[in-house]
Write a protein that holds these residues in place. Structure first.
Motif, PDB file in Angstrom:
ATOM      1  N   THR A  65       1.145  -1.395  -0.140  1.00 39.59           N
ATOM      2  CA  THR A  65      -0.027  -0.042  -0.116  1.00 39.59           C
ATOM      3  C   THR A  65       0.727   1.089   0.138  1.00 39.59           C
ATOM      4  O   THR A  65       0.589   2.319  -0.720  1.00 39.59           O
ATOM      5  CB  THR A  65      -0.932  -0.085   1.212  1.00 39.59           C
ATOM      6  N   ASP A  66       1.902   1.095   0.636  1.00 39.81           N
ATOM      7  CA  ASP A  66       2.691   2.570   0.893  1.00 39.81           C
ATOM      8  C   ASP A  66       3.444   2.680  -0.553  1.00 39.81           C
ATOM      9  O   ASP A  66       3.281   4.087  -0.942  1.00 39.81           O
ATOM     10  CB  ASP A  66       3.846   2.322   1.817  1.00 39.81           C
ATOM     11  N   LYS A  67       3.817   1.869  -1.366  1.00 35.41           N
ATOM     12  CA  LYS A  67       4.300   1.960  -2.694  1.00 35.41           C
ATOM     13  C   LYS A  67       3.288   2.513  -3.685  1.00 35.41           C
ATOM     14  O   LYS A  67       3.509   3.371  -4.519  1.00 35.41           O
ATOM     15  CB  LYS A  67       4.830   0.835  -3.062  1.00 35.41           C
ATOM     16  N   LEU A  68       2.117   1.833  -3.630  1.00 29.05           N
ATOM     17  CA  LEU A  68       1.054   2.268  -4.343  1.00 29.05           C
ATOM     18  C   LEU A  68       0.500   3.579  -3.962  1.00 29.05           C
ATOM     19  O   LEU A  68       0.266   4.514  -4.884  1.00 29.05           O
ATOM     20  CB  LEU A  68      -0.189   1.477  -4.164  1.00 29.05           C
ATOM     21  N   ARG A  69       0.558   4.235  -2.957  1.00 32.89           N
ATOM     22  CA  ARG A  69       0.264   5.699  -2.291  1.00 32.89           C
ATOM     23  C   ARG A  69       1.154   6.459  -2.951  1.00 32.89           C
ATOM     24  O   ARG A  69       0.847   7.506  -3.424  1.00 32.89           O
ATOM     25  CB  ARG A  69       0.435   5.590  -0.910  1.00 32.89           C
ATOM     26  N   GLN A  70       2.473   6.106  -3.099  1.00 32.27           N
ATOM     27  CA  GLN A  70       3.589   6.950  -3.593  1.00 32.27           C
ATOM     28  C   GLN A  70       3.548   7.189  -5.037  1.00 32.27           C
ATOM     29  O   GLN A  70       3.615   8.136  -5.688  1.00 32.27           O
ATOM     30  CB  GLN A  70       4.797   6.466  -3.350  1.00 32.27           C
ATOM     31  N   PHE A  71       2.939   5.852  -5.659  1.00 35.07           N
ATOM     32  CA  PHE A  71       2.716   5.918  -7.132  1.00 35.07           C
ATOM     33  C   PHE A  71       1.750   7.001  -7.476  1.00 35.07           C
ATOM     34  O   PHE A  71       1.680   7.849  -8.518  1.00 35.07           O
ATOM     35  CB  PHE A  71       2.572   4.537  -7.524  1.00 35.07           C
ATOM     36  N   VAL A  72       0.733   6.635  -7.006  1.00 36.93           N
ATOM     37  CA  VAL A  72      -0.626   7.590  -7.317  1.00 36.93           C
ATOM     38  C   VAL A  72      -0.340   9.144  -6.826  1.00 36.93           C
ATOM     39  O   VAL A  72      -0.822   9.685  -7.400  1.00 36.93           O
ATOM     40  CB  VAL A  72      -1.689   7.054  -6.329  1.00 36.93           C
ATOM     41  N   ASN A  73       0.397   9.303  -5.579  1.00 33.88           N
ATOM     42  CA  ASN A  73       0.507  10.617  -5.260  1.00 33.88           C
ATOM     43  C   ASN A  73       1.363  11.403  -6.473  1.00 33.88           C
ATOM     44  O   ASN A  73       1.259  12.679  -6.282  1.00 33.88           O
ATOM     45  CB  ASN A  73       1.377  10.703  -3.840  1.00 33.88           C
ATOM     46  N   LYS A  74       2.211  10.809  -7.062  1.00 35.64           N
ATOM     47  CA  LYS A  74       3.089  11.569  -7.965  1.00 35.64           C
ATOM     48  C   LYS A  74       2.140  11.922  -9.269  1.00 35.64           C
ATOM     49  O   LYS A  74       2.196  12.927  -9.650  1.00 35.64           O
ATOM     50  CB  LYS A  74       4.077  10.380  -8.604  1.00 35.64           C
ATOM     51  N   TYR A  75       0.837  11.606  -9.161  1.00 33.11           N
ATOM     52  CA  TYR A  75       0.167  11.897 -10.450  1.00 33.11           C
ATOM     53  C   TYR A  75      -1.300  12.530 -10.055  1.00 33.11           C
ATOM     54  O   TYR A  75      -1.921  13.128 -10.910  1.00 33.11           O
ATOM     55  CB  TYR A  75      -0.172  10.650 -11.490  1.00 33.11           C
ATOM     56  N   ALA A  76      -1.856  12.344  -8.854  1.00 32.85           N
ATOM     57  CA  ALA A  76      -2.861  12.940  -8.504  1.00 32.85           C
ATOM     58  C   ALA A  76      -2.771  14.487  -8.278  1.00 32.85           C
ATOM     59  O   ALA A  76      -1.622  14.906  -7.807  1.00 32.85           O
ATOM     60  CB  ALA A  76      -3.740  12.426  -7.177  1.00 32.85           C
ATOM     61  N   GLU A  77      -3.577  15.181  -8.994  1.00 32.89           N
ATOM     62  CA  GLU A  77      -3.491  16.619  -9.214  1.00 32.89           C
ATOM     63  C   GLU A  77      -3.960  17.295  -7.813  1.00 32.89           C
ATOM     64  O   GLU A  77      -4.970  16.984  -7.212  1.00 32.89           O
ATOM     65  CB  GLU A  77      -4.263  17.255 -10.231  1.00 32.89           C
TER      66      GLU A  77
END
Length: 139
Positions: free
Chosen positions: A127-139
């Motif tokens: 989940t932590d890696k997914l959150r980092q991945f998503v946070n990079k692209y969420a505006e």
């Protein structure tokens, strides 16, 4: 716990203990953050032409790591409250899309914006890696 516009109502205590119910207020319209791609046209309309970034989840129903990844990525995307979407693509139903995006194994998550691939990650992620991945692209 985030509220996300949902009200929690506690009923009176019974012999079985208190019960919690969640209800969405009638005036709010909930826009789903995740959707399953129906066909190539649907992919073009909802992913390629999206005004917000989209994470495309290429999965298969028979794939155990995919089944473990699904609730994790859905939760992380839902936390962003519409700032990023999740498009789910079943590779057995949409082989053409899997080939177009060079998906050789599943699960694969591809971040897209304005119809362009920004990044991909392959395999089961915590989940932590997914959150980092998503946070990079969420505006």
């Amino acid at each position: 716990m985030q509220r996300l516009g949902i009200q929690t109502v506690r009923t009176s205590r019974s012999l079985l203990g208190s019960r919690l119910y969640t209800t969405a207020p009638a005036q709010e319209q909930v826009v789903p953050a995740a959707f399953k791609v129906q066909d190539h046209k649907d992919f073009d309309e909802r992913v390629m032409n999206s005004k917000v970034p989209v994470i495309v989840d290429f999965f298969a129903t028979w794939c155990n790591p995919c089944r473990m990844l699904t609730p994790r990525i859905e939760t992380v995307v839902a936390e962003k409250q519409g700032k990023i979407l999740l498009a789910k693509v079943d590779i057995d139903e949409h082989t053409d899309l899997a080939l177009d995006y060079h998906v050789g194994s599943v699960p694969v998550l591809i971040a897209m914006k304005d119809g362009k691939v920004l990044e991909r990650i392959v395999g089961l992620q915590d989940t932590d890696k997914l959150r980092q991945f998503v946070n990079k692209y969420a505006e």
